[in-house]
Design a protein around this motif. Structure first.
Motif, PDB file in Angstrom:
ATOM      1  N   ALA A 186       2.505   1.670  11.420  1.00 49.00           N
ATOM      2  CA  ALA A 186       2.981   2.026  12.761  1.00 49.00           C
ATOM      3  C   ALA A 186       2.811   0.853  13.725  1.00 49.00           C
ATOM      4  CB  ALA A 186       2.235   3.254  13.269  1.00 49.00           C
ATOM      5  N   LEU A 187       1.732   0.067  13.524  1.00 54.44           N
ATOM      6  CA  LEU A 187       1.513  -1.139  14.338  1.00 54.44           C
ATOM      7  C   LEU A 187       2.640  -2.142  14.095  1.00 54.44           C
ATOM      8  CD1 LEU A 187      -0.799  -2.722  16.087  1.00 54.44           C
ATOM      9  CD2 LEU A 187      -1.214  -3.860  13.923  1.00 54.44           C
ATOM     10  N   MET A 188       2.978  -2.369  12.835  1.00 52.96           N
ATOM     11  CA  MET A 188       4.042  -3.318  12.517  1.00 52.96           C
ATOM     12  C   MET A 188       5.395  -2.841  13.053  1.00 52.96           C
ATOM     13  SD  MET A 188       2.959  -4.358   8.645  1.00 52.96           S
ATOM     14  CE  MET A 188       1.862  -5.750   8.352  1.00 52.96           C
ATOM     15  N   TYR A 189       5.627  -1.540  13.003  1.00 45.44           N
ATOM     16  CA  TYR A 189       6.897  -0.992  13.486  1.00 45.44           C
ATOM     17  C   TYR A 189       6.998  -1.022  15.010  1.00 45.44           C
ATOM     18  CZ  TYR A 189       7.506   1.143   8.814  1.00 45.44           C
ATOM     19  OH  TYR A 189       7.645   1.376   7.463  1.00 45.44           O
ATOM     20  N   GLY A 190       5.851  -1.113  15.688  1.00 40.80           N
ATOM     21  CA  GLY A 190       5.860  -1.099  17.143  1.00 40.80           C
ATOM     22  C   GLY A 190       5.714   0.277  17.741  1.00 40.80           C
ATOM     23  N   GLU A 191       5.433   1.289  16.917  1.00 38.87           N
ATOM     24  CA  GLU A 191       5.199   2.633  17.449  1.00 38.87           C
ATOM     25  C   GLU A 191       3.768   2.756  17.969  1.00 38.87           C
ATOM     26  OE1 GLU A 191       6.309   7.256  16.292  1.00 38.87           O
ATOM     27  OE2 GLU A 191       6.588   5.672  14.810  1.00 38.87           O
TER      28      GLU A 191
ATOM     29  N   HIS B 202       0.842  -1.196   0.000  1.00 34.66           N
ATOM     30  CA  HIS B 202       0.000   0.000   0.000  1.00 34.66           C
ATOM     31  C   HIS B 202       0.879   1.249   0.000  1.00 34.66           C
ATOM     32  CE1 HIS B 202      -2.896  -2.960   1.738  1.00 34.66           C
ATOM     33  NE2 HIS B 202      -3.764  -2.241   1.060  1.00 34.66           N
ATOM     34  N   ASP B 203       0.549   2.201  -0.850  1.00 34.78           N
ATOM     35  CA  ASP B 203       1.270   3.471  -0.862  1.00 34.78           C
ATOM     36  C   ASP B 203       0.888   4.298   0.363  1.00 34.78           C
ATOM     37  OD1 ASP B 203       2.528   2.925  -3.269  1.00 34.78           O
ATOM     38  OD2 ASP B 203       0.854   3.760  -4.449  1.00 34.78           O
ATOM     39  N   LEU B 204       1.871   5.013   0.889  1.00 33.59           N
ATOM     40  CA  LEU B 204       1.641   5.859   2.057  1.00 33.59           C
ATOM     41  C   LEU B 204       1.842   7.320   1.652  1.00 33.59           C
ATOM     42  CD1 LEU B 204       1.109   6.108   5.100  1.00 33.59           C
ATOM     43  CD2 LEU B 204       3.567   5.845   5.473  1.00 33.59           C
ATOM     44  N   PRO B 205       0.761   8.115   1.620  1.00 35.89           N
ATOM     45  CA  PRO B 205       0.897   9.524   1.229  1.00 35.89           C
ATOM     46  C   PRO B 205       1.807  10.285   2.184  1.00 35.89           C
ATOM     47  CG  PRO B 205      -1.421   8.835   1.223  1.00 35.89           C
ATOM     48  CD  PRO B 205      -0.640   7.727   1.875  1.00 35.89           C
ATOM     49  N   ASP B 206       2.491  11.281   1.667  1.00 33.88           N
ATOM     50  CA  ASP B 206       3.409  12.089   2.469  1.00 33.88           C
ATOM     51  C   ASP B 206       2.684  12.737   3.652  1.00 33.88           C
ATOM     52  OD1 ASP B 206       5.455  11.482   0.773  1.00 33.88           O
ATOM     53  OD2 ASP B 206       5.385  13.380  -0.339  1.00 33.88           O
ATOM     54  N   GLY B 207       3.320  12.666   4.803  1.00 35.63           N
ATOM     55  CA  GLY B 207       2.825  13.372   5.978  1.00 35.63           C
ATOM     56  C   GLY B 207       1.741  12.659   6.760  1.00 35.63           C
ATOM     57  N   VAL B 208       1.147  11.622   6.188  1.00 37.48           N
ATOM     58  CA  VAL B 208       0.011  10.984   6.865  1.00 37.48           C
ATOM     59  C   VAL B 208       0.480  10.212   8.095  1.00 37.48           C
ATOM     60  CG1 VAL B 208      -1.864   9.304   6.622  1.00 37.48           C
ATOM     61  CG2 VAL B 208      -1.356  10.876   4.763  1.00 37.48           C
ATOM     62  N   TYR B 209       1.620   9.524   7.998  1.00 38.75           N
ATOM     63  CA  TYR B 209       2.133   8.750   9.136  1.00 38.75           C
ATOM     64  C   TYR B 209       2.329   9.676  10.340  1.00 38.75           C
ATOM     65  CZ  TYR B 209       4.995   5.324  11.676  1.00 38.75           C
ATOM     66  OH  TYR B 209       5.482   4.432  12.608  1.00 38.75           O
ATOM     67  N   GLU B 210       2.976  10.804  10.106  1.00 38.38           N
ATOM     68  CA  GLU B 210       3.239  11.744  11.196  1.00 38.38           C
ATOM     69  C   GLU B 210       1.934  12.291  11.764  1.00 38.38           C
ATOM     70  OE1 GLU B 210       4.624  11.755   8.205  1.00 38.38           O
ATOM     71  OE2 GLU B 210       6.689  11.175   8.681  1.00 38.38           O
ATOM     72  N   GLN B 211       0.951  12.538  10.885  1.00 38.67           N
ATOM     73  CA  GLN B 211      -0.333  13.070  11.333  1.00 38.67           C
ATOM     74  C   GLN B 211      -1.075  12.071  12.225  1.00 38.67           C
ATOM     75  OE1 GLN B 211      -1.840  15.988  11.290  1.00 38.67           O
ATOM     76  NE2 GLN B 211      -3.604  15.059  12.333  1.00 38.67           N
TER      77      GLN B 211
ATOM     78  N   ILE C 244       0.253   9.671  14.115  1.00 37.25           N
ATOM     79  CA  ILE C 244       0.938   9.614  15.417  1.00 37.25           C
ATOM     80  C   ILE C 244       0.568  10.834  16.258  1.00 37.25           C
ATOM     81  CG2 ILE C 244       3.177   9.569  16.585  1.00 37.25           C
ATOM     82  CD1 ILE C 244       2.461   6.972  15.085  1.00 37.25           C
ATOM     83  N   LYS C 245       0.536  11.986  15.626  1.00 39.52           N
ATOM     84  CA  LYS C 245       0.189  13.235  16.321  1.00 39.52           C
ATOM     85  C   LYS C 245      -1.235  13.183  16.867  1.00 39.52           C
ATOM     86  CE  LYS C 245       0.044  18.240  15.443  1.00 39.52           C
ATOM     87  NZ  LYS C 245       0.212  19.281  14.385  1.00 39.52           N
ATOM     88  N   GLN C 246      -2.162  12.639  16.058  1.00 38.30           N
ATOM     89  CA  GLN C 246      -3.563  12.559  16.484  1.00 38.30           C
ATOM     90  C   GLN C 246      -3.737  11.581  17.650  1.00 38.30           C
ATOM     91  OE1 GLN C 246      -6.242  11.893  13.207  1.00 38.30           O
ATOM     92  NE2 GLN C 246      -8.058  11.775  14.516  1.00 38.30           N
ATOM     93  N   LEU C 247      -3.056  10.434  17.578  1.00 39.10           N
ATOM     94  CA  LEU C 247      -3.127   9.471  18.684  1.00 39.10           C
ATOM     95  C   LEU C 247      -2.560  10.073  19.965  1.00 39.10           C
ATOM     96  CD1 LEU C 247      -2.108   6.145  16.905  1.00 39.10           C
ATOM     97  CD2 LEU C 247      -4.334   6.650  17.920  1.00 39.10           C
ATOM     98  N   ARG C 248      -1.466  10.828  19.818  1.00 36.31           N
ATOM     99  CA  ARG C 248      -0.851  11.438  21.001  1.00 36.31           C
ATOM    100  C   ARG C 248      -1.806  12.449  21.638  1.00 36.31           C
ATOM    101  NH1 ARG C 248       4.211  11.893  19.379  1.00 36.31           N
ATOM    102  NH2 ARG C 248       4.867  10.177  20.703  1.00 36.31           N
TER     103      ARG C 248
ATOM    104  N   ALA D 261      -4.847   6.963   6.175  1.00 35.54           N
ATOM    105  CA  ALA D 261      -4.742   6.842   7.640  1.00 35.54           C
ATOM    106  C   ALA D 261      -4.632   5.386   8.060  1.00 35.54           C
ATOM    107  CB  ALA D 261      -5.952   7.496   8.303  1.00 35.54           C
ATOM    108  N   LYS D 262      -5.403   4.498   7.408  1.00 34.20           N
ATOM    109  CA  LYS D 262      -5.349   3.073   7.737  1.00 34.20           C
ATOM    110  C   LYS D 262      -3.983   2.494   7.372  1.00 34.20           C
ATOM    111  CE  LYS D 262      -6.980  -1.174   8.560  1.00 34.20           C
ATOM    112  NZ  LYS D 262      -7.161  -1.689   9.928  1.00 34.20           N
TER     113      LYS D 262
END
Length: 390
Positions: free
Chosen positions: A164-169, A117-126, A128-132, A157-158
């Motif tokens: 992030a789940l696979m990475y352990g973050e 699955h392609d991951l759009p720029d900035g979404v991963y960081e967003q 993590i920020k929202q969960l925090r 987002a999914k």
């Protein structure tokens, strides 16, 4: 690798009983430990979307403990950070103590050169920020699970939160209406366990030892399959795992056993119960055939006309043997045995008992038996189940 000469020779029957005790089906169940004790003992409880009598992760403790409340099961898994969900044998609930042992898999995912699955720029960081900022959230709450109705068409987002789940973050801290609920690992995992300090070799050594303890005795393939390790990963660490080489009558391949399982003969009362096809006692087909002489295949994904035993056929365990199988359904407060296979007339009382106990557990008032492979056994089975239901 060179396999050491086995120090112990086990009969097929001894190996079967060792496996049953290791999996919690022989001897008195540890009711004080409850569902959490079952999870720690097994090391992994497989999740699956199919729900007939109940979902598989509910059926696992029920098979060992009896009629433990379904709400009690969910609370035991998900409250007070006793468990997390991760990729083990498949998607599994794992004891939180095992978080450090999966550092090898988290590293492998982080090093993966490509993703489907392609991951759009900035979404991963967003994400993590929202969960925090907001605490535990589902993918829908993070901005949508899917872009279209197709199951595979994940939203950005999914994709981000699963990576992030696979990475352990990020950790899956519960299932809500079967949706994963995500939180930051730094919040969800106890600080003493929140590390990737173990190198790959130590992670593998510990998982091999734990798999051997949960199986009691197993071949290299059995042990590798428990947490879906590679054969060569098992080979690299098994000599230092604490497991000991044994030979088992009729197995044809070298085996390894938990020394504690060899120390005392397996004795005690056998459980009589329906088994989820995803139960770790039987989830590996070759091992099930080798130990029980029983061939089992989940037919939920087989076209209906080609099914032999039914959509969700559940093997019946009694007296330490697999004595039949039942394809169950529920209609109101009736448990329906749509299709039943029995290992002869002697299996009737055990299968009736398994059906009656399961019916009571899921709050059914009666049992209806539809088809039995040996038609002459349908009436005796139905009569005995009705008697047990009172």
């Amino acid at each position: 690798m060179t396999t050491p000469r086995p120090g112990t020779a086990l009969s097929a029957d001894e190996a079967r009983r060792i496996a049953l005790r290791a999996q919690g089906f022989l001897g008195s169940p540890d009711r004080r430990g409850g569902v959490r004790g079952v999870l720690r003992h097994l090391g992994a409880v497989q999740l699956d979307t199919i729900s007939v009598l109940a979902r598989s992760h509910e059926l696992i403790p029920y098979a060992r403990l009896g009629a433990v409340g379904r709400r009690t099961v969910e609370q035991a898994y998900w409250t007070d950070t006793h468990a997390f969900e991760y990729w083990s044998h498949a998607a599994c609930i794992l004891p939180v103590e095992e978080w450090p042992h999966f550092a090898f898999r988290r590293r492998a995912y982080r090093d993966r050169p490509h993703w489907s699955h392609d991951l759009p720029d900035g979404v991963y960081e967003q994400v993590i920020k929202q969960l925090r900022a907001e605490g535990p959230l589902t993918a829908t709450e993070l901005g949508g699970a899917k872009r279209t109705s197709e199951w595979w068409d994940w939203s950005g987002a999914k994709v981000a939160v699963e990576r992030a789940l696979m990475y352990g973050e990020v950790v899956c801290v519960e299932r809500r209406g079967w949706k994963r609920v995500y939180d930051l690992a730094e919040r969800a995992i106890p600080q003493a366990l929140l590390h990737d300090d173990l190198d790959d070799t130590e992670c593998l050594r510990r998982l091999v030892r734990l798999a051997g303890q949960s199986l009691g005795v197993g071949t290299r393939a059995d042990i590798a399959d428990y947490h879906r390790l590679k054969g060569e990963q098992v080979d690299a660490v098994i000599a230092d795992s604490g497991l000991v080489p044994v030979s088992v009558e009729g197995w044809g391949k070298p085996a390894w056993a938990d020394p504690a399982a060899l120390a005392t003969p397996p004795r005690g009362r056998h459980r009589t119960t329906l088994l989820s096809p995803f139960d770790s006692l039987i989830w590996e087909r070759a091992r099930t055939e080798r130990i029980f002489g029983f061939t089992h295949r989940l037919e939920a994904y087989v076209p209906k006309p080609k099914r032999v035993h039914g959509y969700f056929a559940m093997p019946v365990l009694a007296g330490g043997r697999l004595v039949g199988r039942v394809d169950p359904a529920r209609e109101g407060r009736t448990l329906v045995a749509r299709q039943v296979t029995l290992d002869g007339p002697k299996a009737v009382p055990a299968v009736a008992q398994a059906l009656a106990e399961a019916a009571s557990w899921v709050d059914c008032a009666d049992v209806r038996v539809e088809r039995v492979q040996a038609p002459e056994l349908r009436e005796p089975l139905a009569r005995e189940a009705a008697r047990l239901m009172g």
